[in-house]
Design a protein around this motif. Sequence first.
Motif, PDB file in Angstrom:
ATOM      1  N   ARG A 197       0.838  -1.205   0.000  1.00  0.00           N
ATOM      2  CA  ARG A 197       0.000   0.000   0.000  1.00  0.00           C
ATOM      3  C   ARG A 197       0.876   1.259   0.000  1.00  0.00           C
ATOM      4  NH1 ARG A 197      -2.211  -4.000   2.633  1.00  0.00           N
ATOM      5  NH2 ARG A 197      -4.384  -4.572   2.358  1.00  0.00           N
ATOM      6  N   VAL A 198       1.993   1.183   0.708  1.00  0.00           N
ATOM      7  CA  VAL A 198       2.944   2.302   0.696  1.00  0.00           C
ATOM      8  C   VAL A 198       3.480   2.495  -0.722  1.00  0.00           C
ATOM      9  CG1 VAL A 198       5.204   3.082   1.533  1.00  0.00           C
ATOM     10  CG2 VAL A 198       3.564   2.069   3.133  1.00  0.00           C
ATOM     11  N   ASP A 223       1.996   1.763  -3.535  1.00  0.00           N
ATOM     12  CA  ASP A 223       0.934   2.353  -4.358  1.00  0.00           C
ATOM     13  C   ASP A 223       0.835   3.856  -4.144  1.00  0.00           C
ATOM     14  OD1 ASP A 223       0.347  -0.150  -5.350  1.00  0.00           O
ATOM     15  OD2 ASP A 223      -1.317  -0.503  -3.958  1.00  0.00           O
ATOM     16  N   PHE A 224       1.135   4.312  -2.933  1.00  0.00           N
ATOM     17  CA  PHE A 224       1.102   5.738  -2.628  1.00  0.00           C
ATOM     18  C   PHE A 224       2.350   6.451  -3.152  1.00  0.00           C
ATOM     19  CE2 PHE A 224       2.225   9.254   0.231  1.00  0.00           C
ATOM     20  CZ  PHE A 224       1.099  10.045   0.090  1.00  0.00           C
ATOM     21  N   VAL A 225       3.525   5.823  -3.011  1.00  0.00           N
ATOM     22  CA  VAL A 225       4.798   6.477  -3.338  1.00  0.00           C
ATOM     23  C   VAL A 225       5.078   6.468  -4.838  1.00  0.00           C
ATOM     24  CG1 VAL A 225       7.311   6.335  -3.037  1.00  0.00           C
ATOM     25  CG2 VAL A 225       5.791   6.011  -1.081  1.00  0.00           C
ATOM     26  N   ARG A 226       4.779   5.370  -5.528  1.00  0.00           N
ATOM     27  CA  ARG A 226       5.156   5.214  -6.936  1.00  0.00           C
ATOM     28  C   ARG A 226       4.713   6.389  -7.816  1.00  0.00           C
ATOM     29  NH1 ARG A 226       3.030   0.518  -7.910  1.00  0.00           N
ATOM     30  NH2 ARG A 226       4.848  -0.621  -7.205  1.00  0.00           N
ATOM     31  N   ARG A 277       4.368   9.386  -7.124  1.00  0.00           N
ATOM     32  CA  ARG A 277       5.012  10.619  -6.694  1.00  0.00           C
ATOM     33  C   ARG A 277       6.509  10.680  -7.039  1.00  0.00           C
ATOM     34  NH1 ARG A 277       0.622   9.524  -4.258  1.00  0.00           N
ATOM     35  NH2 ARG A 277      -0.690  11.070  -3.255  1.00  0.00           N
ATOM     36  N   TRP A 333       8.024   1.042  -2.357  1.00  0.00           N
ATOM     37  CA  TRP A 333       8.075   1.046  -0.893  1.00  0.00           C
ATOM     38  C   TRP A 333       9.514   1.090  -0.391  1.00  0.00           C
ATOM     39  CZ3 TRP A 333      10.663  -2.764   1.647  1.00  0.00           C
ATOM     40  CH2 TRP A 333      10.901  -3.947   0.955  1.00  0.00           C
TER      41      TRP A 333
END
Length: 193
Positions: free
Chosen positions: A68-69, A71-74, A76, A89
């Motif tokens: 999930r991390v 999915d959030f970072v990629r 950006r 991640w």
Amino acid sequence: MYYFTFNGESNIPAFFSSVMLLAASGLLFLLHRQQKITPQESYTRHWFVLGCIFLFMAIDENTQIHERVADFVRPRLATDLSGMLHWAWVVPYSVLTLAVVAYFIGFVLRLPNHTRNLILLSGALFVAGALGLEFFEGYLYKRYGIDHLYNRILYCLEELMEMSGVALFIYALLDYLARYGTQIMIAPKDSEA
């Protein structure tokens, strides 16, 4: 076959890794509790914080928080460095790993030589597998796909390094507890009449 593959999530190897991390966490909390009653020990907080970190890693291994991390970072990231940051991640977890090393290095270096060396070796083995190989796996994934032989070999090597690192860490903790004179007894609670 999926339930036994190292590349899978929510399967037997992932469950085994979670149990090993949970066992390490329990031993760290035991050390914290034992060291709290020893007046000369000034690093009890470190055992507790390390126990919390291993508890988080056990939960993460089982629930895939790192996915999930990613999915959030990629989205950006400005670049994925030819796939090396595909498993995004690794960016925040690498920063956290450096922070953990900076926080614990003085503590680890003050441990008895045998314990210190085992912990440093186990940490290097785990981090090289968990973080180091992820960079290469992302590159190979982008270039050849997930099921290419290179990735299959690296997935197995990664998981084996992680499991070996945790197993060695558990051994280091048990050895330290034994040298410290700890006895663990499991006995039924006396019933009151």
